[in-house]
Design a protein around this motif. Sequence first.
Motif, PDB file in Angstrom:
ATOM      1  N   LYS A 200       0.812  -1.218   0.000  1.00 14.98           N
ATOM      2  CA  LYS A 200       0.000   0.000   0.000  1.00 14.98           C
ATOM      3  C   LYS A 200       0.842   1.264   0.000  1.00 14.98           C
ATOM      4  O   LYS A 200       0.448   2.288  -0.562  1.00 14.98           O
ATOM      5  CB  LYS A 200      -0.930  -0.008   1.215  1.00 14.98           C
ATOM      6  N   TYR A 201       2.027   1.180   0.608  1.00 16.97           N
ATOM      7  CA  TYR A 201       2.898   2.358   0.717  1.00 16.97           C
ATOM      8  C   TYR A 201       4.331   1.999   0.299  1.00 16.97           C
ATOM      9  O   TYR A 201       5.245   2.004   1.142  1.00 16.97           O
ATOM     10  CB  TYR A 201       2.921   2.885   2.154  1.00 16.97           C
ATOM     11  N   PRO A 202       4.584   1.681  -0.955  1.00 18.85           N
ATOM     12  CA  PRO A 202       5.965   1.368  -1.355  1.00 18.85           C
ATOM     13  C   PRO A 202       6.850   2.601  -1.174  1.00 18.85           C
ATOM     14  O   PRO A 202       6.572   3.647  -1.762  1.00 18.85           O
ATOM     15  CB  PRO A 202       5.827   0.996  -2.838  1.00 18.85           C
ATOM     16  N   PRO A 203       7.904   2.528  -0.354  1.00 20.12           N
ATOM     17  CA  PRO A 203       8.738   3.715  -0.101  1.00 20.12           C
ATOM     18  C   PRO A 203       9.268   4.342  -1.391  1.00 20.12           C
ATOM     19  O   PRO A 203       9.235   5.559  -1.561  1.00 20.12           O
ATOM     20  CB  PRO A 203       9.880   3.170   0.765  1.00 20.12           C
ATOM     21  N   LEU A 204       9.762   3.506  -2.286  1.00 21.37           N
ATOM     22  CA  LEU A 204      10.155   3.982  -3.617  1.00 21.37           C
ATOM     23  C   LEU A 204       8.994   3.659  -4.542  1.00 21.37           C
ATOM     24  O   LEU A 204       8.735   2.497  -4.845  1.00 21.37           O
ATOM     25  CB  LEU A 204      11.434   3.307  -4.089  1.00 21.37           C
ATOM     26  N   SER A 205       8.276   4.676  -4.972  1.00 22.30           N
ATOM     27  CA  SER A 205       7.004   4.461  -5.686  1.00 22.30           C
ATOM     28  C   SER A 205       7.181   4.168  -7.168  1.00 22.30           C
ATOM     29  O   SER A 205       6.206   3.913  -7.866  1.00 22.30           O
ATOM     30  CB  SER A 205       6.109   5.694  -5.514  1.00 22.30           C
ATOM     31  N   PHE A 206       8.421   4.174  -7.647  1.00 23.02           N
ATOM     32  CA  PHE A 206       8.668   3.910  -9.060  1.00 23.02           C
ATOM     33  C   PHE A 206      10.057   3.312  -9.238  1.00 23.02           C
ATOM     34  O   PHE A 206      10.917   3.417  -8.363  1.00 23.02           O
ATOM     35  CB  PHE A 206       8.561   5.204  -9.890  1.00 23.02           C
TER      36      PHE A 206
ATOM     37  N   GLY B 242      12.081  -3.806  -6.138  1.00 20.53           N
ATOM     38  CA  GLY B 242      12.552  -4.069  -7.484  1.00 20.53           C
ATOM     39  C   GLY B 242      12.601  -5.568  -7.729  1.00 20.53           C
ATOM     40  O   GLY B 242      11.974  -6.357  -7.023  1.00 20.53           O
ATOM     41  N   GLY B 243      13.335  -5.968  -8.731  1.00 22.96           N
ATOM     42  CA  GLY B 243      13.434  -7.383  -9.052  1.00 22.96           C
ATOM     43  C   GLY B 243      14.575  -7.635 -10.010  1.00 22.96           C
ATOM     44  O   GLY B 243      15.230  -6.699 -10.497  1.00 22.96           O
ATOM     45  N   GLY B 244      14.821  -8.901 -10.310  1.00 25.63           N
ATOM     46  CA  GLY B 244      15.905  -9.241 -11.211  1.00 25.63           C
ATOM     47  C   GLY B 244      17.258  -8.959 -10.595  1.00 25.63           C
ATOM     48  O   GLY B 244      17.390  -8.690  -9.396  1.00 25.63           O
TER      49      GLY B 244
ATOM     50  N   CYS C 157      16.953  -4.821  -4.869  1.00 22.79           N
ATOM     51  CA  CYS C 157      17.626  -4.249  -3.701  1.00 22.79           C
ATOM     52  C   CYS C 157      18.486  -5.291  -2.994  1.00 22.79           C
ATOM     53  O   CYS C 157      17.989  -6.340  -2.580  1.00 22.79           O
ATOM     54  CB  CYS C 157      16.593  -3.682  -2.734  1.00 22.79           C
ATOM     55  N   LEU C 158      19.766  -4.987  -2.841  1.00 24.30           N
ATOM     56  CA  LEU C 158      20.701  -5.913  -2.216  1.00 24.30           C
ATOM     57  C   LEU C 158      20.500  -5.970  -0.702  1.00 24.30           C
ATOM     58  O   LEU C 158      20.724  -7.006  -0.076  1.00 24.30           O
ATOM     59  CB  LEU C 158      22.140  -5.494  -2.536  1.00 24.30           C
ATOM     60  N   GLY C 159      20.040  -4.880  -0.105  1.00 27.25           N
ATOM     61  CA  GLY C 159      19.921  -4.811   1.345  1.00 27.25           C
ATOM     62  C   GLY C 159      18.540  -5.130   1.883  1.00 27.25           C
ATOM     63  O   GLY C 159      18.240  -4.795   3.034  1.00 27.25           O
ATOM     64  N   VAL C 160      17.705  -5.796   1.079  1.00 19.55           N
ATOM     65  CA  VAL C 160      16.328  -6.051   1.510  1.00 19.55           C
ATOM     66  C   VAL C 160      16.289  -6.876   2.788  1.00 19.55           C
ATOM     67  O   VAL C 160      15.449  -6.628   3.671  1.00 19.55           O
ATOM     68  CB  VAL C 160      15.527  -6.732   0.370  1.00 19.55           C
ATOM     69  N   ARG C 161      17.177  -7.843   2.931  1.00 16.22           N
ATOM     70  CA  ARG C 161      17.169  -8.694   4.129  1.00 16.22           C
ATOM     71  C   ARG C 161      17.467  -7.854   5.373  1.00 16.22           C
ATOM     72  O   ARG C 161      16.810  -7.995   6.406  1.00 16.22           O
ATOM     73  CB  ARG C 161      18.190  -9.821   3.974  1.00 16.22           C
ATOM     74  N   PHE C 162      18.436  -6.951   5.277  1.00 13.93           N
ATOM     75  CA  PHE C 162      18.761  -6.096   6.415  1.00 13.93           C
ATOM     76  C   PHE C 162      17.620  -5.130   6.701  1.00 13.93           C
ATOM     77  O   PHE C 162      17.286  -4.878   7.870  1.00 13.93           O
ATOM     78  CB  PHE C 162      20.046  -5.314   6.153  1.00 13.93           C
ATOM     79  N   GLY C 163      17.018  -4.573   5.648  1.00  6.12           N
ATOM     80  CA  GLY C 163      15.915  -3.631   5.828  1.00  6.12           C
ATOM     81  C   GLY C 163      14.754  -4.251   6.585  1.00  6.12           C
ATOM     82  O   GLY C 163      14.191  -3.645   7.510  1.00  6.12           O
ATOM     83  N   ARG C 164      14.384  -5.463   6.201  1.00  4.41           N
ATOM     84  CA  ARG C 164      13.286  -6.144   6.893  1.00  4.41           C
ATOM     85  C   ARG C 164      13.673  -6.491   8.330  1.00  4.41           C
ATOM     86  O   ARG C 164      12.847  -6.419   9.247  1.00  4.41           O
ATOM     87  CB  ARG C 164      12.869  -7.394   6.135  1.00  4.41           C
ATOM     88  N   LEU C 165      14.938  -6.856   8.520  1.00  5.31           N
ATOM     89  CA  LEU C 165      15.385  -7.228   9.860  1.00  5.31           C
ATOM     90  C   LEU C 165      15.288  -6.044  10.816  1.00  5.31           C
ATOM     91  O   LEU C 165      14.727  -6.164  11.920  1.00  5.31           O
ATOM     92  CB  LEU C 165      16.820  -7.749   9.804  1.00  5.31           C
ATOM     93  N   GLN C 166      15.819  -4.886  10.422  1.00  5.67           N
ATOM     94  CA  GLN C 166      15.772  -3.740  11.327  1.00  5.67           C
ATOM     95  C   GLN C 166      14.345  -3.264  11.546  1.00  5.67           C
ATOM     96  O   GLN C 166      13.983  -2.827  12.652  1.00  5.67           O
ATOM     97  CB  GLN C 166      16.660  -2.597  10.823  1.00  5.67           C
TER      98      GLN C 166
END
Length: 501
Positions: free
Chosen positions: A363-369, A435-437, A441-450
Amino acid sequence: MLTVLVVILALAFIFKIHVRNKYSYWQTKKIPYVQPHFPLGNAENPFSRKRHFGEWLQMLYRTFREQNTKLAGIYIGTSPYYFPVDPDVIKCIIQTDFHHFPDRGFYYNEKDDPLSAHLCVIGGEKWKNLRAMLTPTFTSGKMRMMFDTLLKCTDPMEKSMSEVGEKGLPVDIKDVAARFTTDVVGSCAFGLECNSFESVDAAFRVHGRKIFSPRTKMETLKILFLTASPVWGRRLGLSLFPKESTEFFFNIVKQTVEYRRGNGIHRNDILQILMEVGESDGEHSLTIAEIAAQAFGFFVAGFETSSTTMSFFLYELALNADLQQKVRDEIKLVLGKHAGKVTYEAIMEMKFMDQVISETLRKYPPLSFLTRQCVKNYRHPSHDVEIKTGDMILISLLALHRDPEYFPDPETFDPERFSDENKNSIRPFSYIPFGGGPRGCLGVRFGRLQTKVGLTCLLKNYSFSLNPKSRIPLTFDKYSFILSAEKPIFLNIEKLHAGRA
């Protein structure tokens, strides 16, 4: 005077023809488009916007969806942008045929503003090599290694919340979350205690605000120029971020790296990993400037996106008391299995919280594009349209995430969309908050963890409800790069006692 007048008229005529040719790009390619108007094309006036950039793209997306087209074209200024609408086309661009679109096309200036040349924006072989070197940085093993450092950052947040709670005051939840994520990223990326809860003038917090605060009109104009003319931006030596902020981060990294190497100090954080990337026989693969750029990129990508997600998460739970209690019940249950302690394993077990975070990001993607730039002429298998080298692609995440075909009743906050039973039915590439492919985002795991750690520590101790000072429905900051609330989200907090948890 007559000669001057003739020259002026001739130049005006040539310019008019030039603009007309520019604005015939999509018509020539026989791609659906919205009629542009000079000088902004389809874009809103940057000095008097009516909506956030992501909402503007969402409006265009809906226009093209009504036309049942899969690929469209828009104009920003006089520059044409491919605007894929269908998830299958998007999949080809960011994954299947990625080698045609490996670059993001963002402005950076490695010579005059070295911190701008971080992994998130650079392209070409340098991106490919750097990505390969940094990928091991974000493995689950490295996350476990940094967990204790991350967890310590909850202590000042809990102390601050306790003091505010005793006074019975509402909190600006975005400010609380931003202080927490600033402390986390500062500690895990730079190895420093930022003390964001102790002072409004804490250096990391001050510079974080400067980087992401709504731009002045002149800054807005500069960004538009850099986006439209990156080559000229580099020739003129222009910087994207405030120079005093990038100098602050560079000096912090330089001093810390030199101190650690000079004194044989080792710390479990991102900076240490960057120092050791490719290191062999005393030789260092990355220069100080390159290490500083990656640490800065980690800060830029990590603190604002996670704090925004945390604030929208708690806003929705303040509106949905049943969901809030369900998350809290899970926290209580899981921590009970781990002797009441917040551990890495406990955080990983919180599946319903993961669902709520995923729905928040929908509903609220931080990066909207997303953006991509073509580096090699491309023709989509099912469309007789050629995308040429240098062409830009713009993908609206906010529009995809709120498309009722992919997410029925999209304005309703429903974490069950991401349950084990339902998540596999989501159409691929209709939900891509990170994103994808290969360029995801390389840091997605850290982002979700924090994010999960911060939310766990807040929800296990406090209940949240919406304060009358908060605006319903939310409106978005029109000038913020990250999708953020225009006005502060004020929440009432109530300390939970053991019997009520």
